[in-house]
Design a protein around this motif. Structure first.
Motif, mmCIF file in Angstrom:
data_model
loop_
_atom_site.group_PDB
_atom_site.id
_atom_site.type_symbol
_atom_site.label_atom_id
_atom_site.label_comp_id
_atom_site.label_asym_id
_atom_site.label_seq_id
_atom_site.Cartn_x
_atom_site.Cartn_y
_atom_site.Cartn_z
ATOM 1 N N UNK A 194 110.136 18.140 39.022
ATOM 2 C CA UNK A 194 110.691 17.930 37.579
ATOM 3 C C UNK A 194 110.531 18.958 36.644
ATOM 4 N N UNK A 195 109.923 20.081 37.296
ATOM 5 C CA UNK A 195 109.962 21.230 36.321
ATOM 6 C C UNK A 195 111.308 22.127 36.147
ATOM 7 N N UNK A 196 111.363 23.049 35.173
ATOM 8 C CA UNK A 196 112.500 23.766 35.101
ATOM 9 C C UNK A 196 112.501 24.966 36.274
ATOM 10 N N UNK A 197 113.528 25.191 36.729
ATOM 11 C CA UNK A 197 114.956 24.529 36.788
ATOM 12 C C UNK A 197 115.032 23.340 37.598
ATOM 13 N N UNK A 198 115.649 22.240 37.017
ATOM 14 C CA UNK A 198 115.507 21.155 37.618
ATOM 15 C C UNK A 198 116.696 20.731 38.576
ATOM 16 N N UNK A 199 116.411 20.478 39.846
ATOM 17 C CA UNK A 199 117.528 19.983 40.857
ATOM 18 C C UNK A 199 117.530 18.731 41.124
ATOM 19 N N UNK A 200 118.898 18.333 42.000
ATOM 20 C CA UNK A 200 119.233 16.930 42.549
ATOM 21 C C UNK A 200 117.951 16.250 43.005
ATOM 22 N N UNK A 201 116.998 16.837 43.867
ATOM 23 C CA UNK A 201 115.751 16.021 44.251
ATOM 24 C C UNK A 201 115.119 15.322 43.262
ATOM 25 N N UNK A 202 114.987 15.734 42.027
ATOM 26 C CA UNK A 202 114.381 15.210 40.976
ATOM 27 C C UNK A 202 114.827 13.455 41.129
ATOM 28 N N UNK A 203 116.176 13.159 41.211
ATOM 29 C CA UNK A 203 116.520 11.924 41.479
ATOM 30 C C UNK A 203 116.402 11.149 42.448
#
Length: 469
Positions: A194-203
Motif C-alpha cells: 500500500x506504500x508509494x508507488x502503489x501498484x495493482x496488487x494493492x487491490x
C-alpha cells in the motif's frame, strides 16, 4: 490451571455466536454493506486488472462446483479469490478504523459467497457468518494493530476469513483452532503493498487471502493440524511483534459493527472528511480551480502518513489508478475540477490530464503539530490526531489568486458512523456503480434480495443472480 489458548476462544465465538445477538440495527447495516460491496463487484467486472485475473484463472483451469460472475464455474478457493478481487479492486468498499490500524471488513464477503455454495445456507446463516467475520477482524485491528510493525492488515483478515468460513463449514472448535493456526503461519503480507508507488496488487492482496483461507479450512475439515499457540507460543505474536493478544472472547459481542463505515468518495477512507469539507467549500463559494493559488489541507497523522506523503512515501507523483486513489493531493485536485471522485476519475486519460496534474502540485498536506516523531508524542500534541478515530478532524484552506482565503473545518463525513448511509444512500451508490453493466431489472432484483436476505431459506437465490452477470 493452564490458560486457554486464544485460537480456541476465537473459534468458540465464531461457531457459537447467535444471529439473534447481532441486533436488528446491525443486521440492517450488514445488508447495506453487502449491497455496497456488490456495487463494487459489478463495477469491477470490465476493468483491465480484473481481466488479468480472469485470464489467469482460465489458464489454471475452469470447472468446479462454485457459480461465479463472468466465467464458468470454479473450485471453491478460486471462486473465493474472484469474488474478493471483484469487491476489493475499485477500493470503494467499507472500512473500520482503529487508533493505529484500519481494515476493510467487506473483504470477508468473497470467501463466504464461495463457501456458502458447499451446502444449503440460509440468509440468516450468511449474515451471521458475515457478522462474526466483521467483528473478529475489527477486534483484532484494535488488539494487535500489526500495520504499525509494517505488516499488512490482510494478516488479520486471514483470521476473520478463516473464522467465517469455519462457521459456514460447521467445523468443530478444535478444527477451527487448527485452521486459525495454519492461517497465522501462512499469511504474513507486508504493508509495502500500500506504500508509494502503489501498484495493482494493492487491490488484489485480500483475494489471495481468500483463496488460501478456503484451502486451509477445507484441509482442517479433513483433520489437518496446525500451530494452535500462534499467539502465545514460541516465535508467536508475542515473541515476534511484542503484541500480546489476551482478549476475553467468551464475553465478545457485535459492538464494533456500528463503527464500520462506508465511503462517499472513491478514495482511501482517511480522505473522506477532508474531501467533503472541500466539496462543501467548492459548492458554497463557487470556487474556480483556475483561480486557486494554493490549497492547504490539515489532517491527522494516519491520513498524513498513508495518503499525504508521510511514512508511506511520495503521493504527489500520480500516474495510475492505484496511486491516485491513495493520494490526497490527486483526490483534492480532481474533486475541485470534476465535482466528484468516482471510478471515472481514475481512468488513465483523466489521471494524465494536465489540469489535474498541475493543480495537485498546489496542494499541501500537513498535520496539526509540526513534528511527526516520536509517534507517541506527536499523537498527544496534535489535536487532529488525538481526536482520531472517534472523529476525523480536518481543515481546508484555499488561497485564491485575488488574495481571498476560504476556510472550512469538519469532524466527520456522510458515511462515517456518526452520519451513516441510509438505505436510499446505499441504493443510489449501488445503482450508479452498476449502471450500464447490469440491467435495471437485475439491479432491482439484487436490491430486493439483499434487503430481504434474512428471510431467504437459501443464499443460492443471490448466488444464481450474481452468476448471471
Amino acid at each position: 490451571m493452564e490458560k486457554e489458548l486464544q485460537n480456541f476462544k476465537i473459534a468458540r465465538f465464531a461457531l457459537n455466536a447467535r444471529y439473534d445477538d447481532i441486533g436488528e440495527a446491525s443486521v440492517e447495516q450488514l445488508k447495506r454493506h453487502l449491497l455496497d460491496a456488490l456495487g463494487s463487484l459489478i463495477h469491477a467486472c470490465n476493468k483491465p486488472a480484473i481481466q488479468k485475473l480472469l485470464r489467469q484463472l482460465q489458464v489454471m483451469g475452469e470447472g468446479g462446483k462454485c457459480k461465479v460472475p463472468l466465467i464458468e464455474n470454479l473450485p471453491y478457493d478460486r471462486a473465493a479469490q474472484l469474488y474478493t478481487a471483484l469487491i476489493r479492486y475499485p477500493d470503494f468498499m467499507d472500512n473500520f478504523m482503529g487508533k493505529e490500524a484500519t481494515c476493510h471488513p467487506s473483504d470477508n464477503i468473497g470467501p463466504l459467497l464461495a463457501v456458502a455454495q458447499f451446502g444449503p445456507i440460509s440468509g440468516k446463516d450468511f449474515l451471521a457468518a458475515m457478522a462474526v467475520a466483521y467483528q473478529i477482524e475489527c477486534r483484532l485491528v484494535l488488539e494487535i494493530p500489526v500495520m504499525k510493525e509494517g505488516i499488512d492488515h490482510t494478516l488479520l483478515l486471514g483470521y476473520s476469513m478463516t473464522a467465517g468460513i469455519a462457521r459456514l463449514l460447521n467445523l468443530t472448535e478444535e478444527r477451527t483452532a487448527h485452521a486459525l493456526g495454519i492461517t497465522g503461519t501462512s499469511i504474513s503480507p507486508m504493508v509495502s503493498s500500500r506504500a508509494s508507488y502503489t501498484y495493482e496488487w494493492k487491490g488484489f492482496a485480500s483475494s489471495l487471502d481468500a483463496l488460501n483461507c478456503v484451502n486451509i479450512c477445507f484441509l482442517a475439515r479433513e483433520g489437518m493440524t496446525g500451530p494452535v499457540a500462534i499467539f502465545e507460543g514460541p516465535k508467536g505474536f508475542d515473541d515476534v511483534f511484542g503484541m500480546k493478544l489476551d482478549y476475553d472472547w467468551d464475553s465478545e459481542t457485535f459492538e464494533l459493527l456500528p463503527r464500520c463505515v462506508l465511503k462517499k468518495y472513491n478514495v482511501e477512507v482517511h480522505a473522506q472528511a477532508t474531501l467533503e469539507a472541500l466539496d462543501e467549500l467548492r459548492k458554497q463559494q463557487q470556487v474556480n480551480p483556475e483561480e486557486i493559488e494554493n490549497l492547504e489541507l490539515t489532517t491527522f497523522l494516519t491520513a498524513y502518513h498513508i495518503i499525504g506523503s508521510g511514512a508511506y512515501g511520495n503521493r504527489q507523483i500520480v500516474e495510475t489508478k492505484e496511486q491516485a486513489d491513495h493520494s490526497l493531493f490527486y483526490a483534492a485536485a480532481v474533486l475541485l475540477l470534476d465535482g466528484e471522485v468516482y471510478p471515472e476519475q481514475y481512468e488513465p486519460e483523466r489521471i494524465k490530464n494536465n489540469d489535474v496534474q498541475q493543480l495537485l502540485k498546489k496542494v499541501k498536506v500537513s498535520t496539526g503539530f509540526p513534528l511527526h516523531q516520536p509517534l507517541i508524542v506527536a499523537g498527544i500534541l496534535d489535536p487532529y490526531t488525538v481526536a482520531y478515530p472517534d472523529k476525523m478532524k480536518t481543515k481546508v484552506e484555499i488561497s485564491m489568486k485575488n488574495g481571498q482565503t476560504l476556510t472550512r473545518e469538519q469532524e466527520d463525513y456522510h458515511g462515517f458512523f456518526t452520519r451513516p448511509f441510509t438505505w436510499n444512500d446505499t441504493i443510489e451508490k449501488f445503482r450508479r456503480l452498476s449502471n450500464n453493466i447490469i440491467s435495471a431489472e437485475m439491479q432491482e432484483q439484487l436490491i430486493g434480495i439483499v434487503r430481504n436476505l434474512e428471510n431467504l431459506p437459501e443464499i443460492s437465490t443471490l448466488i444464481n443472480l450474481l452468476a448471471a452477470i
